[in-house]
Design a protein around this motif. Structure first.
Motif, short mmCIF file in Angstrom:
data_model
loop_
_atom_site.label_atom_id
_atom_site.label_comp_id
_atom_site.label_asym_id
_atom_site.label_seq_id
_atom_site.Cartn_x
_atom_site.Cartn_y
_atom_site.Cartn_z
N GLU A 295 27.59 -143.36 41.84
CA GLU A 295 28.90 -143.03 41.28
C GLU A 295 29.34 -144.18 40.40
O GLU A 295 29.80 -145.21 40.91
CB GLU A 295 29.92 -142.88 42.40
CG GLU A 295 30.10 -141.47 42.88
CD GLU A 295 31.13 -141.42 43.99
OE1 GLU A 295 32.26 -141.92 43.77
OE2 GLU A 295 30.77 -140.93 45.06
N LEU B 190 17.39 -141.74 36.55
CA LEU B 190 18.46 -142.31 35.71
C LEU B 190 18.37 -141.87 34.24
O LEU B 190 19.22 -142.24 33.43
CB LEU B 190 18.42 -143.84 35.79
CG LEU B 190 18.72 -144.43 37.18
CD1 LEU B 190 18.50 -145.93 37.20
CD2 LEU B 190 20.15 -144.09 37.62
N GLU C 259 18.63 -138.77 32.53
CA GLU C 259 19.65 -137.89 31.94
C GLU C 259 21.00 -138.60 31.82
O GLU C 259 21.73 -138.42 30.85
CB GLU C 259 19.81 -136.61 32.75
CG GLU C 259 18.72 -135.59 32.48
CD GLU C 259 18.44 -135.38 31.00
OE1 GLU C 259 19.40 -135.18 30.22
OE2 GLU C 259 17.25 -135.43 30.60
N ARG C 260 21.30 -139.41 32.84
CA ARG C 260 22.53 -140.19 32.83
C ARG C 260 22.63 -141.07 31.58
O ARG C 260 23.70 -141.26 31.03
CB ARG C 260 22.48 -141.11 34.03
CG ARG C 260 23.66 -141.08 34.90
CD ARG C 260 23.34 -142.08 35.97
NE ARG C 260 23.23 -141.42 37.26
CZ ARG C 260 24.28 -141.23 38.04
NH1 ARG C 260 25.47 -141.62 37.66
NH2 ARG C 260 24.14 -140.64 39.21
N GLN C 261 21.48 -141.60 31.16
CA GLN C 261 21.47 -142.44 29.96
C GLN C 261 21.60 -141.59 28.71
O GLN C 261 22.34 -141.92 27.79
CB GLN C 261 20.19 -143.27 29.92
CG GLN C 261 20.09 -144.26 31.08
CD GLN C 261 18.76 -144.98 31.09
OE1 GLN C 261 18.52 -145.88 30.28
NE2 GLN C 261 17.87 -144.58 31.99
N ASP D 1 23.14 -138.86 28.40
CA ASP D 1 24.50 -138.35 28.29
C ASP D 1 25.42 -139.23 27.45
O ASP D 1 26.47 -138.79 27.01
CB ASP D 1 25.14 -138.19 29.68
CG ASP D 1 24.54 -137.02 30.45
OD1 ASP D 1 23.89 -136.16 29.83
OD2 ASP D 1 24.72 -136.97 31.69
N ILE E 224 22.99 -150.11 34.21
CA ILE E 224 22.75 -148.97 35.10
C ILE E 224 21.71 -149.34 36.17
O ILE E 224 21.89 -149.05 37.35
CB ILE E 224 22.33 -147.73 34.28
CG1 ILE E 224 23.53 -147.31 33.40
CG2 ILE E 224 21.89 -146.59 35.20
CD1 ILE E 224 23.33 -146.05 32.60
N SER F 117 20.01 -141.33 42.18
CA SER F 117 20.41 -140.02 41.65
C SER F 117 21.87 -139.72 42.03
O SER F 117 22.50 -138.88 41.41
CB SER F 117 19.48 -138.93 42.14
OG SER F 117 19.68 -138.71 43.52
N ASP G 62 31.07 -145.73 36.54
CA ASP G 62 31.97 -145.51 35.41
C ASP G 62 31.96 -146.72 34.50
O ASP G 62 31.92 -147.85 34.99
CB ASP G 62 33.41 -145.32 35.92
CG ASP G 62 33.75 -143.86 36.06
OD1 ASP G 62 33.61 -143.13 35.06
OD2 ASP G 62 34.14 -143.47 37.18
N SER H 78 22.02 -150.04 29.21
CA SER H 78 21.18 -149.40 30.23
C SER H 78 20.79 -150.37 31.33
O SER H 78 20.58 -149.96 32.48
CB SER H 78 19.95 -148.76 29.59
OG SER H 78 19.15 -149.75 28.95
#
Ligand code: C5P
Length: 222
Positions: free
Chosen positions: A66, A111, A113-115, A117, A37, A63, A68, A34
């Protein structure tokens, strides 16, 4: 039900990165770094030359990040807008910006929800500051890894040297203390052990020692 999560939290330089990767490899589980990120959000701000004291602007950019994470032999390739920034995000200056913008609640929620996921079958090892307290409060095992600031500075120094990056040890110690202070004293998701976390002080422990202890805890819980 959500996939099982092992949360590994603690201050920078306590060995979370290496240990989380090794545990994820051993279990065959996914890995969430994390901190990377927040570092990606910081690098993105720098590239766009955003004023980092503008919380709303920084959160909006966060938010729309982009990013990967591509697993490769012995590590992960990290992309920002398609560019490989695996090295660039490890820069100390980017770490300092990351810890400043990580203090903004709007950035943290952008950040979140991205985590979450990353929690996919068969399971996730999540490395960070608030994995057990905020992002994955239902984690099946929570570890809080610490080590003295001096020891963490020495480890970071060694790690950077191995990567061919020159840094001064006293500067690293200063930076680690400043970062601890920001991470522990912010009002939004401060760095703190979850009530149900197992704390491991790794100052006097080798990586192998720590892995042995965590593996024993995992076999007790799973
Ligand atoms: O762990 P790493 O040094 O890569 O993290 C960079 C910064 O990101 C930390 O100093 C911290 O401020 C922030 N961070 C956070 N919450 C996380 C992970 C990192 O606030 N879960």
């Amino acid at each position: 039900a959500m996939a099982p999560v092992i949360a590994i939290d603690g201050p920078g330089g306590a060995g979370k990165g290496t240990i989380s990767r090794r545990i994820a490899e051993t279990l065959g589980w996914h890995l969430l770094d994390s901190g990377a990120i927040y570092r990606l959000a910081a690098l993105d701000c720098e590239r766009r030359q955003l004023p980092i004291d503008d919380e709303a602007l920084v959160a909006h950019a966060a938010s729309e990040l982009e990013i990967d994470f591509i697993p490769v032999d012995g590590g992960t390739r990290i992309l920002l807008g398609g560019d490989d920034v695996s090295q660039a995000i490890r820069n100390e200056a980017i770490g300092a910006i990351a810890s400043r913008i990580a203090a903004y609640p709007v950035v943290r929620s952008a950040l979140l929800e991205r985590q979450r996921d990353f929690a996919k079958a068969p399971g996730l090892v999540a490395d960070g500051r608030d994995m057990g307290t905020v992002v994955f409060p239902d984690a099946s095992l929570k570890i809080f890894l610490t080590a003295s600031a001096d020891e963490r500075a020495r480890r970071r120094h060694r790690q950077l040297q191995e990567a061919g990056i020159h840094a001064s040890l006293p500067d690293l110690l200063e930076e680690i203390k400043a970062r601890d202070d920001r991470d522990m004293n912010r009002s939004s998701s401060p760095l703190v052990a979850a009530e149900d976390a197992v704390t491991l002080d790794t100052t006097e422990l080798s990586i192998e020692d720590v892995i042995t202890r965590i593996t024993a805890l995992i076999s007790k819980r799973h």
